[in-house]
Scaffold this motif. Structure first.
Motif, PDB file in Angstrom:
ATOM      1  N   ARG A   1       0.819  -1.220   0.000  1.00  0.00           N
ATOM      2  CA  ARG A   1       0.000   0.000   0.000  1.00  0.00           C
ATOM      3  C   ARG A   1       0.851   1.268   0.000  1.00  0.00           C
ATOM      4  O   ARG A   1       0.495   2.269  -0.617  1.00  0.00           O
ATOM      5  N   GLU A   2       1.961   1.216   0.726  1.00  0.00           N
ATOM      6  CA  GLU A   2       2.820   2.397   0.861  1.00  0.00           C
ATOM      7  C   GLU A   2       3.840   2.519  -0.271  1.00  0.00           C
ATOM      8  O   GLU A   2       4.645   3.446  -0.274  1.00  0.00           O
ATOM      9  N   GLY A   3       3.818   1.572  -1.201  1.00  0.00           N
ATOM     10  CA  GLY A   3       4.746   1.619  -2.325  1.00  0.00           C
ATOM     11  C   GLY A   3       6.175   1.269  -1.955  1.00  0.00           C
ATOM     12  O   GLY A   3       7.106   1.611  -2.668  1.00  0.00           O
ATOM     13  N   ARG A   4       6.344   0.583  -0.846  1.00  0.00           N
ATOM     14  CA  ARG A   4       7.687   0.208  -0.392  1.00  0.00           C
ATOM     15  C   ARG A   4       8.055  -1.224  -0.750  1.00  0.00           C
ATOM     16  O   ARG A   4       9.172  -1.658  -0.499  1.00  0.00           O
ATOM     17  N   TYR A   5       7.134  -1.961  -1.337  1.00  0.00           N
ATOM     18  CA  TYR A   5       7.413  -3.368  -1.635  1.00  0.00           C
ATOM     19  C   TYR A   5       8.442  -3.473  -2.757  1.00  0.00           C
ATOM     20  O   TYR A   5       8.310  -2.837  -3.796  1.00  0.00           O
ATOM     21  N   ILE A   6       9.456  -4.256  -2.537  1.00  0.00           N
ATOM     22  CA  ILE A   6      10.486  -4.489  -3.548  1.00  0.00           C
ATOM     23  C   ILE A   6      10.544  -5.994  -3.815  1.00  0.00           C
ATOM     24  O   ILE A   6      10.864  -6.773  -2.910  1.00  0.00           O
ATOM     25  N   PRO A   7      10.224  -6.412  -5.044  1.00  0.00           N
ATOM     26  CA  PRO A   7      10.299  -7.836  -5.366  1.00  0.00           C
ATOM     27  C   PRO A   7      11.719  -8.366  -5.172  1.00  0.00           C
ATOM     28  O   PRO A   7      12.700  -7.637  -5.367  1.00  0.00           O
ATOM     29  N   GLN A   8      11.814  -9.609  -4.789  1.00  0.00           N
ATOM     30  CA  GLN A   8      13.110 -10.243  -4.605  1.00  0.00           C
ATOM     31  C   GLN A   8      13.727 -10.579  -5.960  1.00  0.00           C
ATOM     32  O   GLN A   8      13.007 -10.741  -6.955  1.00  0.00           O
ATOM     33  N   PRO A   9      15.044 -10.711  -6.018  1.00  0.00           N
ATOM     34  CA  PRO A   9      15.676 -11.122  -7.286  1.00  0.00           C
ATOM     35  C   PRO A   9      15.137 -12.481  -7.729  1.00  0.00           C
ATOM     36  O   PRO A   9      14.845 -13.336  -6.903  1.00  0.00           O
ATOM     37  N   ILE A  10      14.992 -12.631  -9.035  1.00  0.00           N
ATOM     38  CA  ILE A  10      14.530 -13.914  -9.551  1.00  0.00           C
ATOM     39  C   ILE A  10      15.693 -14.897  -9.615  1.00  0.00           C
ATOM     40  O   ILE A  10      16.851 -14.504  -9.685  1.00  0.00           O
ATOM     41  N   ARG A  11      15.341 -16.174  -9.566  1.00  0.00           N
ATOM     42  CA  ARG A  11      16.351 -17.220  -9.706  1.00  0.00           C
ATOM     43  C   ARG A  11      16.421 -17.595 -11.177  1.00  0.00           C
ATOM     44  O   ARG A  11      15.398 -17.808 -11.822  1.00  0.00           O
ATOM     45  N   GLY A  12      17.610 -17.644 -11.718  1.00  0.00           N
ATOM     46  CA  GLY A  12      17.781 -18.023 -13.114  1.00  0.00           C
ATOM     47  C   GLY A  12      17.994 -19.519 -13.239  1.00  0.00           C
ATOM     48  O   GLY A  12      18.752 -20.118 -12.478  1.00  0.00           O
ATOM     49  N   LYS A  13      17.307 -20.126 -14.187  1.00  0.00           N
ATOM     50  CA  LYS A  13      17.449 -21.560 -14.438  1.00  0.00           C
ATOM     51  C   LYS A  13      17.520 -21.750 -15.942  1.00  0.00           C
ATOM     52  O   LYS A  13      16.629 -21.326 -16.679  1.00  0.00           O
ATOM     53  N   GLU A  14      18.604 -22.364 -16.415  1.00  0.00           N
ATOM     54  CA  GLU A  14      18.726 -22.619 -17.845  1.00  0.00           C
ATOM     55  C   GLU A  14      17.940 -23.875 -18.194  1.00  0.00           C
ATOM     56  O   GLU A  14      18.062 -24.899 -17.526  1.00  0.00           O
ATOM     57  N   ILE A  15      17.132 -23.766 -19.249  1.00  0.00           N
ATOM     58  CA  ILE A  15      16.392 -24.919 -19.719  1.00  0.00           C
ATOM     59  C   ILE A  15      16.767 -25.182 -21.174  1.00  0.00           C
ATOM     60  O   ILE A  15      17.005 -24.244 -21.937  1.00  0.00           O
ATOM     61  N   PRO A  16      16.858 -26.451 -21.562  1.00  0.00           N
ATOM     62  CA  PRO A  16      17.267 -26.770 -22.930  1.00  0.00           C
ATOM     63  C   PRO A  16      16.172 -26.444 -23.945  1.00  0.00           C
ATOM     64  O   PRO A  16      14.984 -26.563 -23.656  1.00  0.00           O
ATOM     65  N   LYS A  17      16.618 -26.016 -25.126  1.00  0.00           N
ATOM     66  CA  LYS A  17      15.710 -25.773 -26.241  1.00  0.00           C
ATOM     67  C   LYS A  17      15.862 -26.917 -27.234  1.00  0.00           C
ATOM     68  O   LYS A  17      16.833 -27.669 -27.183  1.00  0.00           O
ATOM     69  N   ARG A  18      14.930 -27.052 -28.139  1.00  0.00           N
ATOM     70  CA  ARG A  18      14.972 -28.147 -29.120  1.00  0.00           C
ATOM     71  C   ARG A  18      16.185 -28.073 -30.036  1.00  0.00           C
ATOM     72  O   ARG A  18      16.652 -29.086 -30.526  1.00  0.00           O
ATOM     73  N   ASN A  19      16.685 -26.849 -30.262  1.00  0.00           N
ATOM     74  CA  ASN A  19      17.821 -26.693 -31.172  1.00  0.00           C
ATOM     75  C   ASN A  19      19.167 -26.943 -30.493  1.00  0.00           C
ATOM     76  O   ASN A  19      20.212 -26.690 -31.059  1.00  0.00           O
TER      77      ASN A  19
END
Length: 111
Positions: A22-40
């Protein structure tokens, strides 16, 4: 924190969490990076938010989505309610079978 721990966390911290939002103080946490394979054979980096951030994203989406959904084209399938990749492919197949020779797929990225 796991999804199973979310309710307990919210029971203890709901008031403070709501106040920071409500007060605009919320800061999202850093995201976790995860590498996922692609078909190529290459890999794509997937960003995974924390359980709390994902819950808040979903809550905001449920409020905002109905307000803007009507503005999207009926031909838009990406990240829309009751729409998915299979529907987009079937629609494209329908166009090909109707005689169209070109199908364009575009990702719009805000600048």
């Amino acid at each position: 924190m796991s999804v199973k721990e979310l309710k307990s966390y919210l029971d203890k911290n709901r008031e403070e969490l709501c106040n920071t939002i409500r007060e605009g103080r919320y800061i999202p946490q850093p995201i976790r990076g995860k590498e996922i394979p692609k078909r190529n054979g290459k890999k794509r980096l997937l960003g995974i938010p924390t359980v709390t951030d994902r819950m808040l994203q979903q809550a905001v989406s449920r409020v905002i989505m109905p307000q803007f959904e009507y503005m999207f084209s009926e031909y838009s399938y990406g990240f829309r309610p009751q729409r998915n990749t299979l529907q987009a492919v079937l629609k494209s197949l329908n166009y090909v079978n109707s005689g169209y020779q070109h199908i364009v797929e575009i990702d719009l990225i805000p600048i």
